[in-house]
Write a protein that holds these residues in place. Structure first.
Motif, PDB file in Angstrom:
ATOM      1  N   LEU B  84       0.759  -1.400  -0.065  1.00  0.00           N
ATOM      2  CA  LEU B  84       0.218   0.190  -0.057  1.00  0.00           C
ATOM      3  C   LEU B  84       0.747   1.069   0.128  1.00  0.00           C
ATOM      4  CD1 LEU B  84      -3.037  -1.279   2.580  1.00  0.00           C
ATOM      5  CD2 LEU B  84      -3.063  -0.556   0.059  1.00  0.00           C
ATOM      6  N   LYS B  85       1.922   1.314   0.847  1.00  0.00           N
ATOM      7  CA  LYS B  85       2.833   2.228   0.828  1.00  0.00           C
ATOM      8  C   LYS B  85       3.519   2.518  -0.428  1.00  0.00           C
ATOM      9  CE  LYS B  85       6.097   5.144   2.750  1.00  0.00           C
ATOM     10  NZ  LYS B  85       6.265   6.298   1.892  1.00  0.00           N
ATOM     11  N   MET B  87       2.336   1.686  -3.258  1.00  0.00           N
ATOM     12  CA  MET B  87       1.242   2.314  -4.234  1.00  0.00           C
ATOM     13  C   MET B  87       1.105   3.645  -3.994  1.00  0.00           C
ATOM     14  SD  MET B  87      -2.015  -0.215  -4.660  1.00  0.00           S
ATOM     15  CE  MET B  87      -3.114  -0.282  -6.183  1.00  0.00           C
ATOM     16  N   VAL B  88       0.841   4.175  -2.745  1.00  0.00           N
ATOM     17  CA  VAL B  88       0.646   5.677  -2.482  1.00  0.00           C
ATOM     18  C   VAL B  88       1.881   6.471  -3.255  1.00  0.00           C
ATOM     19  CG1 VAL B  88       0.343   7.500  -0.775  1.00  0.00           C
ATOM     20  CG2 VAL B  88      -0.689   5.233  -0.551  1.00  0.00           C
ATOM     21  N   ILE B  91       1.556   6.740  -6.993  1.00  0.00           N
ATOM     22  CA  ILE B  91       0.355   7.558  -7.113  1.00  0.00           C
ATOM     23  C   ILE B  91       1.007   9.106  -6.996  1.00  0.00           C
ATOM     24  CG2 ILE B  91      -1.622   8.469  -6.370  1.00  0.00           C
ATOM     25  CD1 ILE B  91      -2.342   5.595  -5.370  1.00  0.00           C
TER      26      ILE B  91
END
Lengths: 128, 128
Positions: B84-85, B87-88, B91
DNA sequence: CAGTAAGTTTACGTTAACGTAAACGTTAAT
DNA sequence: ATTAACGTTTACGTTAACGTAAACTTACTG
């Protein structure tokens, strides 16, 4: 207006973080026109402006041919009516692609925002 | 939400004005994942959305690899904190390049406006 | 005067994103 | 049965935008 500052090829390469090879290549493609001091290339501030334009174009996905087209718009302007009309048409076309890009960017920014929110929500659940 | 509409390769090719060759190439590169009906490829609306995304990316100068990265953001989201990290971060990076592009476009639009004005002024002189 | 730092030309190599062509398999219509 | 329209795989060709390397000149520097 006529800035007399000059640059060597490696100065420009360092400033814009590109290779001298690239700069010479842009000259080959007719995008830059440095003068010579003996063998060595001397770049004027005009060339530096064009280099900026080239790199800005690259960031927007323009080909070197397209950037050369943009550079030509900086010239002392064509002589006759037909050339001027052609020029305005080219400008109008570019403006349209830029507006399309603006639109594309808005959509992408929205999508990214949503994706980011999904990620943050998922991360929050880990922290409970 | 689960649109059951399907598309053949030539339907998509016609709609987006690209070749079937290109569409198959995008599959080779892992950007599209059509199902099969016998030999033939069947595309779902999800694929169509991804195709749009690919072409939007192209208009902004993104490589197929970059677009693949964007497509991956549409997935059911990674499982663990690290993913998730990551991914962020991805982004956030994309958001930065988009903002840079926005800035570049503003400058270019300004330049084009000035060039257009010069042209129109020159044309006015012809009409006197 | 040897070394090195920056410049030059010439030329072959590389990657991405398909284009193009060959050779072949379905399905539908004439 | 054959032509047409659409699909498939496989493979070589092409263009843009440099990278990389070789072989050489020019200028300063210890």
């Amino acid at each position: 207006m006529s800035d007399a500052t000059t640059y060597t090829i490696s100065q420009l390469a360092k400033e814009f973080e590109i290779t001298t090879r690239a700069i010479r290549f842009y000259e080959d493609q007719g995008l830059l026109h440095p003068t010579r001091e003996g063998q060595k290339r001397i770049y004027l501030s005009k060339d530096r402006v064009f280099l900026k334009l080239i790199l800005r174009g690259k960031r927007l996905g323009f080909s070197l041919a397209e950037s050369r087209g943009l550079i030509e718009l900086y010239n002392p302007i064509g002589n006759n009516r037909v050339q001027l009309k052609t020029m305005v048409d080219k400008i109008t076309n570019k403006q349209k692609t830029l507006d399309q890009q603006l639109h594309d960017i808005q959509i992408m920014k929205n999508d990214l925002k949503k994706a980011e929110q999904r990620c943050r929500l998922a991360m929050d659940k880990f922290d409970t």
